[in-house]
Design a protein around this motif. Structure first.
Motif, short mmCIF file in Angstrom:
data_model
loop_
_atom_site.label_atom_id
_atom_site.label_comp_id
_atom_site.label_asym_id
_atom_site.label_seq_id
_atom_site.Cartn_x
_atom_site.Cartn_y
_atom_site.Cartn_z
N LEU A 75 0.85 -1.18 0.00
CA LEU A 75 0.00 0.00 0.00
C LEU A 75 0.89 1.23 0.00
N ARG A 76 0.43 2.27 -0.64
CA ARG A 76 1.24 3.49 -0.79
C ARG A 76 0.83 4.51 0.27
N THR A 77 1.84 5.15 0.84
CA THR A 77 1.59 6.16 1.87
C THR A 77 2.64 7.26 1.76
N ASP A 78 2.62 8.19 2.70
CA ASP A 78 3.56 9.32 2.67
C ASP A 78 4.78 9.04 3.54
N PHE A 79 5.87 9.71 3.21
CA PHE A 79 7.05 9.76 4.06
C PHE A 79 7.05 11.10 4.80
N ILE A 80 7.31 11.08 6.10
CA ILE A 80 7.62 12.29 6.84
C ILE A 80 9.14 12.40 6.90
N VAL A 81 9.66 13.56 6.51
CA VAL A 81 11.11 13.80 6.49
C VAL A 81 11.51 14.54 7.76
N TRP A 82 12.52 13.99 8.45
CA TRP A 82 13.05 14.60 9.67
C TRP A 82 14.51 14.96 9.45
#
Length: 211
Positions: free
Chosen positions: A178-185
């Protein structure tokens, strides 16, 4: 200019971070077959001991030799049991930036090991290796990984929409993507000010040494 990471051992009060060894293969394979590892990483499922040995003897040495990164076994100081893995990858030696990821064995979760190992790695990178930036990417729904990033002082810098492929179980027990978002830190040297003291107050190790 140095463009490879050294063969390093990083110590905290509770942990030793060191190069992977062939003897780690059974524990590494067991850890990689955990449900949460399957859900949030691209590790092949099922993950065999043969695959673990290839990782240890071929993939990890090649990554370090090419300057792309380094893979470290995270072990308990007292028992020497494999707690998890710290990986640095996509290293840019000109910018002095690298991307950090971590996996913790299911039996070791909830002890603060991921935060302790990640913080120790960051302190070594900024202090000994003179890096200027550490980056983490966490899947949008992976709250446990996000908590680790926050504990070590990372700043949320934005969202990469639809950039992450996670996995979930289907009714027949197989995996589906399933496709989702990346949060960038992002983490910079100055972001570490006070973090070790805060973790020590919370009961986690603030001591780090490397050799």
């Amino acid at each position: 200019m140095t463009t490879t990471f050294p063969d390093i051992s990083i110590n905290t009060d509770r942990l030793v971070l060191r190069a992977l060894e062939e003897a780690d293969a059974p524990a590494l394979a067991e850890m990689m077959n955990d449900e949460l590892v399957g859900a949030w990483t691209a590790v092949p499922q099922p993950f065999t001991e043969a695959a673990a040995r290839r990782w240890i003897t071929e993939y990890a040495p090649a990554e370090r030799a090419a300057g792309r990164g380094i893979d470290l076994a995270v072990t308990e100081f007292l028992t020497q049991r494999l707690v998890g893995i710290i990986q640095l990858g996509k290293t840019n030696w000109r910018v002095r930036s690298t991307e950090l990821s971590y996996i913790v064995a299911p039996w070791a979760r909830g002890e603060g090991y991921a935060s302790e190992a990640a913080l120790a790695t960051a302190q070594w990178l900024f202090g000994d290796q003179k890096f200027e930036r550490l980056e983490l990417r966490t899947a949008a729904d992976n709250t446990a990984s996000q908590q680790v990033a926050q504990k070590i002082g990372c700043i949320s810098e934005g969202v990469l929409r639809n950039a992450c492929i996670a996995r979930t179980r289907t009714e027949d027990g197989s995996w589906t993507e399933l496709r989702t978002d990346f949060i960038v830190w992002g983490l910079l040297p100055e972001d570490l000010d006070g973090v070790a003291d805060q973790m020590a107050e919370a009961g986690y190790s603030s001591y780090t040494d490397w050799s």
